[in-house]
Design a protein around this motif. Structure first.
Motif, short mmCIF file in Angstrom:
data_model
loop_
_atom_site.label_atom_id
_atom_site.label_comp_id
_atom_site.label_asym_id
_atom_site.label_seq_id
_atom_site.Cartn_x
_atom_site.Cartn_y
_atom_site.Cartn_z
N LEU A 277 -8.90 -16.60 1.47
CA LEU A 277 -9.59 -16.92 0.22
C LEU A 277 -10.16 -18.33 0.26
N LEU A 278 -11.32 -18.52 -0.35
CA LEU A 278 -12.02 -19.80 -0.35
C LEU A 278 -12.46 -20.13 -1.78
N ASN A 279 -12.74 -21.39 -2.02
CA ASN A 279 -13.41 -21.85 -3.25
C ASN A 279 -12.70 -21.43 -4.53
N GLY A 280 -11.38 -21.33 -4.47
CA GLY A 280 -10.66 -20.96 -5.69
C GLY A 280 -10.77 -19.49 -6.05
N ASP A 281 -11.34 -18.63 -5.17
CA ASP A 281 -11.39 -17.21 -5.43
C ASP A 281 -9.97 -16.64 -5.44
N THR A 282 -9.82 -15.52 -6.12
CA THR A 282 -8.49 -14.91 -6.23
C THR A 282 -8.59 -13.40 -6.06
N VAL A 283 -7.48 -12.84 -5.58
CA VAL A 283 -7.27 -11.40 -5.63
C VAL A 283 -6.08 -11.21 -6.55
N ASP A 284 -6.33 -10.76 -7.75
CA ASP A 284 -5.28 -10.69 -8.76
C ASP A 284 -4.47 -9.41 -8.67
N SER A 285 -5.09 -8.33 -8.27
CA SER A 285 -4.35 -7.07 -8.19
C SER A 285 -5.08 -6.13 -7.25
N ALA A 286 -4.37 -5.11 -6.84
CA ALA A 286 -4.94 -4.10 -5.96
C ALA A 286 -4.35 -2.75 -6.34
N VAL A 287 -5.10 -1.72 -6.05
CA VAL A 287 -4.58 -0.36 -6.23
C VAL A 287 -3.80 -0.01 -4.98
N LEU A 288 -2.47 0.10 -5.12
CA LEU A 288 -1.57 0.38 -4.00
C LEU A 288 -1.01 1.78 -4.16
N THR A 289 -1.08 2.55 -3.10
CA THR A 289 -0.56 3.91 -3.14
C THR A 289 0.22 4.20 -1.87
N SER A 290 1.20 5.08 -2.01
CA SER A 290 1.98 5.49 -0.84
C SER A 290 2.66 6.81 -1.17
N ASP A 291 2.67 7.69 -0.17
CA ASP A 291 3.39 8.95 -0.35
C ASP A 291 4.87 8.72 -0.48
N GLY A 292 5.34 7.54 -0.05
CA GLY A 292 6.76 7.24 -0.14
C GLY A 292 7.19 6.83 -1.53
N ALA A 293 6.25 6.57 -2.44
CA ALA A 293 6.62 6.11 -3.77
C ALA A 293 7.15 7.24 -4.63
N ALA A 294 6.81 8.48 -4.31
CA ALA A 294 7.23 9.61 -5.13
C ALA A 294 8.72 9.86 -4.99
N ALA A 295 9.33 10.44 -6.01
CA ALA A 295 10.77 10.70 -6.00
C ALA A 295 11.13 11.69 -4.91
N GLU A 296 10.21 12.61 -4.59
CA GLU A 296 10.53 13.63 -3.59
C GLU A 296 10.33 13.17 -2.15
N ALA A 297 9.88 11.92 -1.95
CA ALA A 297 9.72 11.39 -0.58
C ALA A 297 11.10 11.33 0.09
N SER A 298 11.17 11.87 1.30
CA SER A 298 12.49 11.99 1.97
C SER A 298 12.65 10.95 3.06
N VAL A 299 13.90 10.73 3.36
CA VAL A 299 14.23 9.79 4.45
C VAL A 299 13.69 10.31 5.78
N ASP A 300 13.69 11.63 5.93
CA ASP A 300 13.26 12.20 7.22
C ASP A 300 11.80 11.89 7.52
N ASP A 301 10.95 11.78 6.46
CA ASP A 301 9.53 11.49 6.67
C ASP A 301 9.24 10.01 6.69
N SER A 302 10.22 9.19 6.38
CA SER A 302 10.05 7.73 6.34
C SER A 302 9.87 7.19 7.75
N PRO A 303 9.08 6.10 7.96
CA PRO A 303 8.40 5.33 6.92
C PRO A 303 7.03 5.93 6.59
N PHE A 304 6.52 5.47 5.41
CA PHE A 304 5.20 5.89 4.94
C PHE A 304 4.26 4.69 4.93
N ASP A 305 2.93 4.97 5.03
CA ASP A 305 1.95 3.89 4.90
C ASP A 305 1.79 3.52 3.43
N ILE A 306 1.58 2.23 3.21
CA ILE A 306 1.18 1.73 1.89
C ILE A 306 -0.31 1.41 1.98
#
Length: 753
Positions: free
Chosen positions: A488-517
């Motif tokens: 980042l330059l000149n005081g620019d900011t990234v305040d937030s991002a849309v983050l998704t992952s198949d691992g975030a769901a409750a049904e995500a299992s250890v066997d399929d871990s790890p997942f990409d974010i």
């Protein structure tokens, strides 16, 4: 004597029959019952005896001619009236009769009564008409009689009518024409009936002449309805206005169609129903509008030929959608061999062509052609630069066209709004403006400058999703700030991002871990200035974190309401841990960390905070097991506080007592749980129990939010000599705030459930 109409004649005492035989005598009788009547028929009344009887005549007369004979019945058809006029009259037979052989007989009879009745006479008054406003001369109205017998006549009569006066209005109904006071001869012999006539009052002719008008092309003329002259109105009748219109009224009406008719209709006034209004149109004359076409002044370099395209002129006065498309332009100065300088050459303009030019009075104005030096075009070269860098011109970034041998352009002043480091990519490309050339022989040229283009290229930016860990079976919710930014330059900011992952769901299992974010859309300031590289994070699903087992709280039987506790949180300075921070504290004067140590501490705090977030998400559901949920939340906060205590010496100055603040929040959670248990013991319905649990969760959120506020205050007091160290230390505090945001989010979700 006998019955009515019967007569016996005695002559000298001689027998009647003897008299008929010796005397040429006929006795005539008319036997009738009552008095006969006949209708008056003038002097030609056709009347015969009703029942005639005759005595004597050729058949009885002894001394008459031999074989003489005659028809006595003709005497009944030859009766003589005492008068033909109407009234009680008498009739008698003729006094003589001549037989077939010429014997004359003396006819003797009485006078018999008869009544003459009037004959019907119909006098018809002829229909007539008159114009409104005129007096009808009734003496001139004709009338006729039928069945008037010869000798009778009508010599006069009085015609009467209410419609004869001049002021009688026009009406759909005719006026009565009567007749009285008839005079003449023989009229008393008639039963007279008058057949009235009809008098119609017809509209009077009135002439209305629309006034002539004039306008200039391009103007719109509006009539107010009084532009006319009227002739023929009577009395107090008036014509106040007409609807006056003309095809020449609009501004775009062409002169070539002039003159236009001006028509009028829909007259408005008083008494107009009594008139037949004849409207005579006027004329609207259009005059051409003024139009000036001026040949544009021109200049050309010496030794060149100037070619006219026919459009080098300026027009003044065009109206509507008219146009001047071209004109014939000539000048002696257009040839290549004319000399330089002087007062110039005349540009003659003739024969303009276009649309609607017939509507104008055209004035043509000539122009001037000046022969001058040639053109010299200086064009700034296109440039590009990376966002966040500053571009400096050395004055040679240009090209030249039209320079003669021996002349030169050595340098040019170049300016552009895109040269500063803060110039935005989205605002580009920026113009590079050349000016103030320096060289030799430039005074001979007409200088033309052409801008260049400066493009700002996006700078590289890397956004890396932070690795995450969660317990299997739990749902992980991204706050949108779990990432790291580089570049980042000149005081620019990234305040937030849309983050998704198949691992975030409750049904995500250890066997399929790890997942990409995965990183989706970014939100911030100045993000468009970067060519963003997104680096996926790793989302690990684990099953080793087990919520602590909490013994159930004793079922107190109190039904008291759940009062709100007042919590007091204190942070301490490094100089005096016994005194809380007060008022206008300017900062903490703790030991100065190196940049490496600060980053190590940040990594430790990040790991501990992730553990807290995972533990809180693993606490289950408050609506299923409220007691265990609150106990798990308290235990997770206590574990987090203990872990921070273990690295207290590594924490930034001002955050040494953050563990105490967390424990105070934990105490607030415990107090909310205890009050809820006391109230739940007296609850009698499911809805009441849900309300108690919701109140406790809301109270717990209040304790968490109060702790966040205290930690934020401490972060604002962090100071370090090295700005980079200070930034890392503030990020350390911010990571603790982020962990508390997760706790608050989980509590908010529990309140909604």
């Amino acid at each position: 004597m006998g019955f009515h109409g019967f007569l016996v004649v005695s002559q000298d005492g001689v027998d009647q029959a003897r008299l008929y035989s010796v005397d040429p005598v006929i006795s005539a009788f008319d036997f009738q019952e009552g008095t006969p009547s006949r209708q008056y028929a003038g002097t030609t009344l056709d009347f015969s005896a009703i029942d005639p009887v005759f005595y004597g005549g050729p058949s009885s007369y002894f001394f008459g001619p031999l074989f003489d004979d005659g028809d006595l019945s003709v005497l009944g058809d030859q009766v003589i009236l005492s008068s033909f006029n109407v009234g009680e009259q008498t009739y008698r037979f003729p006094t003589t009769y001549v037989s077939d052989q010429g014997q004359v007989y003396d006819v003797r009879s009485f006078e018999f009564p008869i009544i003459i009745t009037p004959a019907p006479l119909e006098v018809i008054v002829e229909d007539t008409s008159k114009a409104y406003g005129t007096q009808l001369d009734l003496s001139g109205v004709n009338y006729t009689a039928n069945t008037l017998f010869p000798g009778d006549s009508i010599t006069g009569g009085i015609v009467i009518s209410e419609g004869a006066a001049a002021d009688v209005p026009v009406s759909d109904n005719a006026y009565f024409l009567g007749l009285s006071g008839l005079t003449g001869s023989g009229l008393s012999n008639y039963s007279i009936s008058i057949v009235p006539g009809s008098l119609r009052v017809v509209p009077r002719a009135v002439d209305v002449e629309i006034d002539d008008a004039q306008k200039t092309y391009g103007e719109e003329i509006v009539f107010d309805g009084t532009e006319f002259t009227v002739t023929g109105l009577l009395g107090e009748d008036t014509l106040s206005s007409l609807t006056i219109k003309s095809d020449g009224q609009p501004a775009e009406a062409p002169v070539t169609d002039s003159p236009y008719l001006i028509d009028g209709d829909d007259p408005v006034g008083t008494g107009l129903e009594n008139y037949n209004i004849r409207i005579f149109p006027g004329e609207l004359t259009l005059t051409p509008a003024p139009l000036t076409i001026t040949a544009d002044d021109q200049s050309k370099p010496f030794g060149t030929e100037f070619v006219f395209t026919g459009t080098e002129f300026t027009v003044t006065g065009l109206l509507n959608e008219d146009s001047v498309d071209s004109a014939n332009l000539t000048s002696d100065g257009a040839a290549p061999g004319v000399p330089l300088g002087g007062e110039g050459f005349v540009i003659v303009i003739t024969d303009p062509e276009g649309e609607g030019l017939d509507n104008y009075e055209i004035t043509l104005v000539n122009g001037i052609m000046i022969i001058g030096p040639g053109n010299l075009t200086i064009t700034a070269n296109d440039q590009s630069k990376l966002y966040g860098t500053e571009l400096t011109f050395d004055g040679t970034e240009f090209t030249v066209a039209g320079l003669a041998e021996g002349d030169s352009v050595d340098s040019v002043t170049l300016n552009s709004d895109g040269t500063p480091v803060t110039a935005q990519v989205a605002d580009g490309p920026f113009a590079i403006i050349p000016s103030d050339p320096v060289g030799t022989g430039l005074e001979k040229y007409t200088l033309i400058f052409a801008d260049g283009s400066l493009t700002v290229i996006q700078a590289p930016l890397t956004v890396t999703a932070n690795d995450q860990l969660k317990q299997e079976g739990q749902t992980f919710t991204f706050a949108g700030t779990e990432f790291t930014v580089t570049g980042l330059l000149n005081g620019d900011t990234v305040d937030s991002a849309v983050l998704t992952s198949d691992g975030a769901a409750a049904e995500a299992s250890v066997d399929d871990s790890p997942f990409d974010i995965l990183i989706g859309e970014l939100t911030g300031t100045g993000v468009d200035n970067y060519d963003v590289t997104r680096v996926n994070g790793v989302f690990t699903v684990d099953n080793i974190v087990v919520p602590p087992t909490v013994n159930p709280m004793p079922p107190w039987s109190s039904t008291l309401p759940n009062p709100t506790d007042r919590l007091t949180l204190s942070l301490f300075t490094s100089q005096n841990r016994a005194d809380p921070v007060q008022g206008n504290v300017q900062g903490f004067d703790g030991p100065q960390q190196s940049l490496g140590d600060a980053r190590t501490t940040l990594a430790l705090v990040d790991s501990l905070s992730s553990d807290l977030e995972l533990a809180v998400r693993s606490c289950g559901s408050a609506d299923q097991d409220f007691t265990n949920y609150m106990a798990c939340l308290s235990e997770s906060l206590d574990t987090y506080a203990n872990a921070l205590d273990e690295i207290v010496n590594d924490l930034p100055p001002g955050l040494e007592n953050v563990a105490a603040t967390i424990r105070t929040a934990r105490d607030g959670v415990n107090a909310a749980a205890a009050r809820a248990q006391r109230r739940l013991a007296g609850a009698t319905s499911a809805s009441e129990r849900r309300a108690i649990r919701r109140d406790a969760l809301t109270e717990a959120r209040g304790a968490i939010n109060q702790a966040q506020d205290e930690i934020r205050k401490a972060i604002t007091l962090i100071r370090a000599d090295d700005p980079e160290v200070a930034a890392v230390q503030r990020n350390t505090g911010a990571r603790i705030i982020q962990a508390f945001d997760t706790v608050d989010s989980e509590l908010a979700r529990a309140v909604e459930l």
